[in-house]
Design an enzyme around this catalytic site. Structure first.
Site, mmCIF file in Angstrom:
data_model
loop_
_atom_site.group_PDB
_atom_site.id
_atom_site.type_symbol
_atom_site.label_atom_id
_atom_site.label_comp_id
_atom_site.label_asym_id
_atom_site.label_seq_id
_atom_site.Cartn_x
_atom_site.Cartn_y
_atom_site.Cartn_z
ATOM 1 N N ARG A 54 42.548 27.626 18.178
ATOM 2 C CA ARG A 54 41.857 28.534 19.106
ATOM 3 C C ARG A 54 41.419 27.818 20.376
ATOM 4 O O ARG A 54 41.303 28.408 21.448
ATOM 5 C CB ARG A 54 40.657 29.176 18.392
ATOM 6 N N TYR A 107 38.062 45.768 41.596
ATOM 7 C CA TYR A 107 39.026 46.299 40.626
ATOM 8 C C TYR A 107 38.264 47.198 39.653
ATOM 9 O O TYR A 107 37.230 46.789 39.109
ATOM 10 C CB TYR A 107 39.647 45.086 39.929
ATOM 11 N N ASP A 179 37.478 37.004 42.691
ATOM 12 C CA ASP A 179 38.764 37.416 42.120
ATOM 13 C C ASP A 179 39.865 37.080 43.134
ATOM 14 O O ASP A 179 39.868 37.588 44.251
ATOM 15 C CB ASP A 179 38.725 38.938 41.838
ATOM 16 N N LYS A 204 49.836 38.983 37.030
ATOM 17 C CA LYS A 204 50.495 39.443 38.251
ATOM 18 C C LYS A 204 51.491 38.378 38.738
ATOM 19 O O LYS A 204 52.556 38.231 38.152
ATOM 20 C CB LYS A 204 49.440 39.802 39.300
HETATM 21 C C1 PLP Z 1 45.267 43.460 37.403
HETATM 22 C C2 PLP Z 1 44.015 42.924 37.975
HETATM 23 C C3 PLP Z 1 43.036 42.364 37.153
HETATM 24 C C4 PLP Z 1 43.105 42.398 35.646
HETATM 25 O O1 PLP Z 1 44.167 41.718 35.108
HETATM 26 P P1 PLP Z 1 44.734 42.083 33.640
HETATM 27 O O2 PLP Z 1 45.523 40.891 33.313
HETATM 28 O O3 PLP Z 1 45.504 43.336 33.815
HETATM 29 O O4 PLP Z 1 43.555 42.250 32.741
HETATM 30 C C5 PLP Z 1 41.933 41.811 37.750
HETATM 31 N N1 PLP Z 1 41.771 41.814 39.088
HETATM 32 C C6 PLP Z 1 42.683 42.368 39.906
HETATM 33 C C7 PLP Z 1 42.437 42.330 41.365
HETATM 34 C C8 PLP Z 1 43.822 42.945 39.382
HETATM 35 O O5 PLP Z 1 44.699 43.528 40.202
#
Ligand code: PLP
Length: 387
Positions: A54, A107, A179, A204
């Site tokens: 883990r 988000y 973020d 992403k």
């Molecule tokens: C998609 C996204 C997230 C979350 O990511 P996941 O891997 O889908 O949980 C967080 N912040 C932004 C700006 C995003 O576009």
């Protein structure tokens, strides 16, 4: 090393691996220690090295090391999703009675976490205007522990003055979490501009192929232990195969990002000239709020932007979206394929008002030939105005 070299070099060591180019995947829960002394010694530093499945295996650490190098951080922590990285980082610094300043363009699931979990635990949450800049100082309270930044904002792409916000936050004793998903860890480094933790959805651009969920929190030396301890306490773990795929995706980030950027700018420029379009919202366009800050702080732009259409009906929008050939409809983005979805930022804002004249769509420019994409858009806009 320049970033494109870093992306190919960091987090792998063929000499320690029979000359194999990529680091190996180990499937592990139990890790064996030959002697009691070695077991005791290992657990004196529980967050280093291979201790228990883990806590991570060599491929986890390789991925963390690579993304940390790109972000210019001290250490990174892999998480099962971007959302998990965000929630974990917030929980690391917020306790009952504490106060969070959350950007209004966050988000949407980040907002949900604030409303459901944080408020439920007795954390005070105030949403603020993404364009507030140094004015954030007026919102700081004696109990403010975290200022959360997402730049550019989700759906609406306001670029935030992170250095000014960080200065005000630090002066009041709060830390800044940013973020960095939009810039793909490639065109922006929040930690260089005053953030204390960068969180991102590796799902992403880092993974880049729409097939793995992954998050990362990249920290400074001062913030590392708090975030690491929180992720440990919450029991988060990323499967080794997913770390491998993410690291494999990362190796081509340096060729994918400029292509996403170029195609997005081509599409944005083309769309701006169209009579069906009211406004294109993209940080690299002077009409987008915060554009000057983007120019000052970012080294490029990614493939994600929004288009505000003129006053068309829902049915007209559906006629356009349902018939797209190359732009598919679906959540997430950052993969090789182009996407287009309808979005409604006006439904989530509370600190600011998002006034829209017509429907809005968010576009992800993929790696297809831009001429084919424009052809698809042209036919889509024809369906929109004919409906
Ligand atoms: C998609 C996204 C997230 C979350 O990511 P996941 O891997 O889908 O949980 C967080 N912040 C932004 C700006 C995003 O576009």
């Amino acid at each position: 090393m320049k970033k494109d070299t870093l992306i190919t070099e960091v987090g792998r060591d063929p000499e320690k691996n029979f000359g194999v180019v990529n680091p190996p995947v180990h499937h592990a829960s139990t890790i064996l220690f030959p002697t009691m002394a070695e077991l005791e010694e290992a657990y004196r530093t529980p967050f280093d090295g291979v201790r228990y499945g883990r806590r991570g295996t060599p491929i986890t650490f390789a991925l963390e090391e690579a993304v940390t190098a790109l972000e210019g951080g001290y250490r990174g922590i892999a998480m099962p999703s971007g959302r998990s990285a965000i929630s974990t980082a917030l929980l690391a610094f917020l306790k009952s009675g504490g106060h969070l300043l959350m950007v209004d363009a966050a988000y949407e699931p980040t907002r949900e976490f604030c409303e459901n979990m944080l408020r439920g635990f007795g954390v005070e949450v105030t949403y603020y205007d993404p364009l507030i800049g140094s004015g954030i100082a007026r919102l700081m309270q004696p109990n403010t522990k975290v200022v959360y930044v997402e730049s550019p904002g989700s759906l609406t792409f306001e670029v935030q003055d992170l250095p000014a916000i960080a200065e005000a936050a630090h002066a009041a004793g709060a830390i800044v979490i940013a973020d960095n998903t939009w810039a793909g860890s490639y065109y922006f480094r929040p930690l260089d501009h005053g953030a204390d933790v960068a969180v991102l959805a590796g799902t992403k651009y880092i993974v880049g192929h729409s097939d793995v969920m992954l998050g990362l929190a990249v920290t400074t030396e001062e913030t590392f232990l708090a975030v690491k301890q929180a992720s440990h306490d919450l029991g988060t773990h990323v499967a080794p195969d997913d770390c491998y795929l993410a690291l494999r995706g990362l190796r081509t980030l340096g060729v994918r990002m400029p292509r996403h950027e170029e195609t997005a700018l081509t599409l944005a420029g083309w769309l701006e000239q169209r009579p069906e379009v009211c406004r294109v919202i993209h940080p690299a366009l002077p009409s987008t709020p915060g554009h000057e800050i983007w120019k000052r702080d970012f080294s490029g732009s990614s493939g994600l932007f929004s288009v505000l259409l003129n006053d068309y009906s829902r049915e007209a929008l559906a006629a356009m979206l349902d018939g797209m050939r190359l732009f598919s409809m679906g959540y997430s983005w950052g993969g090789f394929e182009s996407l287009m979805i309808p979005v409604k930022p006006e439904e989530t804002r509370t600190a600011t008002r998002w006034a829209t004249e017509g429907p809005m769509v968010r576009i992800h420019a993929g790696l297809e030939d831009p001429e084919d994409l424009i052809d698809d858009l042209e036919k889509g806009l024809a369906r929109l105005s004919a409906a």
